[in-house]
Design an enzyme around this catalytic site. Sequence first.
Site, PDB file in Angstrom:
ATOM      1  N   ASN A  11       0.832  -1.203   0.000  1.00  0.00           N
ATOM      2  CA  ASN A  11       0.000   0.000   0.000  1.00  0.00           C
ATOM      3  C   ASN A  11       0.877   1.267   0.000  1.00  0.00           C
ATOM      4  O   ASN A  11       1.474   1.605   1.017  1.00  0.00           O
ATOM      5  CB  ASN A  11      -0.884  -0.070   1.256  1.00  0.00           C
ATOM      6  CG  ASN A  11      -1.852   1.075   1.353  1.00  0.00           C
ATOM      7  OD1 ASN A  11      -1.682   2.093   0.689  1.00  0.00           O
ATOM      8  ND2 ASN A  11      -2.851   0.910   2.197  1.00  0.00           N
ATOM      9  N   LYS A  14       0.478   3.984   2.714  1.00  0.00           N
ATOM     10  CA  LYS A  14       1.040   3.723   4.042  1.00  0.00           C
ATOM     11  C   LYS A  14       2.457   4.289   4.148  1.00  0.00           C
ATOM     12  O   LYS A  14       2.834   4.815   5.182  1.00  0.00           O
ATOM     13  CB  LYS A  14       1.097   2.223   4.287  1.00  0.00           C
ATOM     14  CG  LYS A  14      -0.105   1.701   5.003  1.00  0.00           C
ATOM     15  CD  LYS A  14       0.175   0.303   5.499  1.00  0.00           C
ATOM     16  CE  LYS A  14      -1.083  -0.281   6.107  1.00  0.00           C
ATOM     17  NZ  LYS A  14      -0.892  -1.705   6.423  1.00  0.00           N
ATOM     18  N   ASP A  77       1.075  -4.112  11.298  1.00  0.00           N
ATOM     19  CA  ASP A  77      -0.199  -4.817  11.206  1.00  0.00           C
ATOM     20  C   ASP A  77      -1.130  -4.132  12.185  1.00  0.00           C
ATOM     21  O   ASP A  77      -0.695  -3.712  13.265  1.00  0.00           O
ATOM     22  CB  ASP A  77      -0.036  -6.307  11.538  1.00  0.00           C
ATOM     23  CG  ASP A  77      -1.206  -7.126  10.990  1.00  0.00           C
ATOM     24  OD1 ASP A  77      -1.743  -6.758   9.916  1.00  0.00           O
ATOM     25  OD2 ASP A  77      -1.603  -8.116  11.630  1.00  0.00           O
ATOM     26  N   SER A  78      -2.381  -3.977  11.790  1.00  0.00           N
ATOM     27  CA  SER A  78      -3.297  -3.255  12.655  1.00  0.00           C
ATOM     28  C   SER A  78      -4.717  -3.771  12.505  1.00  0.00           C
ATOM     29  O   SER A  78      -5.024  -4.523  11.584  1.00  0.00           O
ATOM     30  CB  SER A  78      -3.255  -1.756  12.330  1.00  0.00           C
ATOM     31  OG  SER A  78      -3.686  -1.531  11.010  1.00  0.00           O
ATOM     32  N   PHE A 158     -11.178   5.473   6.748  1.00  0.00           N
ATOM     33  CA  PHE A 158     -11.456   4.206   6.079  1.00  0.00           C
ATOM     34  C   PHE A 158     -11.793   3.160   7.144  1.00  0.00           C
ATOM     35  O   PHE A 158     -11.813   3.470   8.344  1.00  0.00           O
ATOM     36  CB  PHE A 158     -10.233   3.750   5.257  1.00  0.00           C
ATOM     37  CG  PHE A 158      -9.065   3.325   6.115  1.00  0.00           C
ATOM     38  CD1 PHE A 158      -8.254   4.267   6.716  1.00  0.00           C
ATOM     39  CD2 PHE A 158      -8.796   1.979   6.346  1.00  0.00           C
ATOM     40  CE1 PHE A 158      -7.187   3.873   7.516  1.00  0.00           C
ATOM     41  CE2 PHE A 158      -7.733   1.582   7.152  1.00  0.00           C
ATOM     42  CZ  PHE A 158      -6.929   2.536   7.738  1.00  0.00           C
ATOM     43  N   TYR A 160     -12.980   0.967   9.904  1.00  0.00           N
ATOM     44  CA  TYR A 160     -13.988   1.081  10.965  1.00  0.00           C
ATOM     45  C   TYR A 160     -14.121   2.520  11.488  1.00  0.00           C
ATOM     46  O   TYR A 160     -14.825   2.757  12.470  1.00  0.00           O
ATOM     47  CB  TYR A 160     -13.632   0.131  12.116  1.00  0.00           C
ATOM     48  CG  TYR A 160     -13.664  -1.330  11.693  1.00  0.00           C
ATOM     49  CD1 TYR A 160     -14.825  -2.088  11.808  1.00  0.00           C
ATOM     50  CD2 TYR A 160     -12.539  -1.946  11.140  1.00  0.00           C
ATOM     51  CE1 TYR A 160     -14.867  -3.421  11.398  1.00  0.00           C
ATOM     52  CE2 TYR A 160     -12.568  -3.279  10.730  1.00  0.00           C
ATOM     53  CZ  TYR A 160     -13.721  -4.002  10.859  1.00  0.00           C
ATOM     54  OH  TYR A 160     -13.774  -5.312  10.444  1.00  0.00           O
ATOM     55  N   ASP A 161     -13.441   3.479  10.839  1.00  0.00           N
ATOM     56  CA  ASP A 161     -13.489   4.874  11.307  1.00  0.00           C
ATOM     57  C   ASP A 161     -14.908   5.427  11.489  1.00  0.00           C
ATOM     58  O   ASP A 161     -15.158   6.157  12.450  1.00  0.00           O
ATOM     59  CB  ASP A 161     -12.707   5.790  10.351  1.00  0.00           C
ATOM     60  CG  ASP A 161     -11.193   5.646  10.506  1.00  0.00           C
ATOM     61  OD1 ASP A 161     -10.754   5.098  11.531  1.00  0.00           O
ATOM     62  OD2 ASP A 161     -10.465   6.075   9.594  1.00  0.00           O
TER      63      ASP A 161
END
Length: 204
Positions: A11, A14, A77-78, A158, A160-161
């Site tokens: 990405n 990022k 990772d998140s 983006f 779950y915001d």
Amino acid sequence: MPTAITLASSNPNKAREFEALLEGIRVEPMPAGFSLPEETGSTFYENARLKAMDVREQFIGEATLGDGRVPWVMADDSGIEVAALAGAPGIFSSRYAGEDATDVDNVNKLLHELAGREDRRARFVCDLVLITPGGEVIHASGVLEGRIAEEPHGAFGFGYDPVFIPENHSLTVSQLSAEEKNRISHRARAALSLLDQLRGGKSS
Ligand code: ITT
């Protein structure tokens, strides 16, 4: 302290985001033709480590820098952990509603699972793994505590915001500007912790 880091992610946004967070360090996307491994770990840390290690191995295997040097390699990772769901969706956040799930599918599933529940506590988590040229592993994590709203609000961000309300806030992350989000986000907190460790001398 590194001057440049290669980010093990496909990405490109990022890399830009981390470059803004890690002041003074150039963050480059991994070279074209490099691949990411399957995320088979059982924690954010394990998955970030798998990605960083794998991309580092590709640098070593392909001697991409030409002179035998190995770059600093970082991966993240998140995801989101929901208390009433025993920490789900966690490492499965991006595919909570199925392999090809969209952000809207995932949010809808989360709201459905939480329907009628009092306990709406949740947190965003980010784990960062940075591997030095010598192979030392540096780990940093960041958490943003909050709760899940009853319904989506806002247009920014983006994932779950639209349903995540950070602690000490009354608006969802999607109702905050990118600058406001970047001041408090789990990614920003993990990046700060990483910088602290690098400044503390862990920079072989
Ligand atoms: P990689 O290809 O680099 O693995 P990704 O798109 O899978 O990136 P992440 O690992 O950073 O993205 O995030 C996993 C999921 O967690 C992501 O799809 C979102 O659903 C959720 N998530 C993570 N950070 C978020 C944030 O800041 N806001 C909203 N949702 C987030």
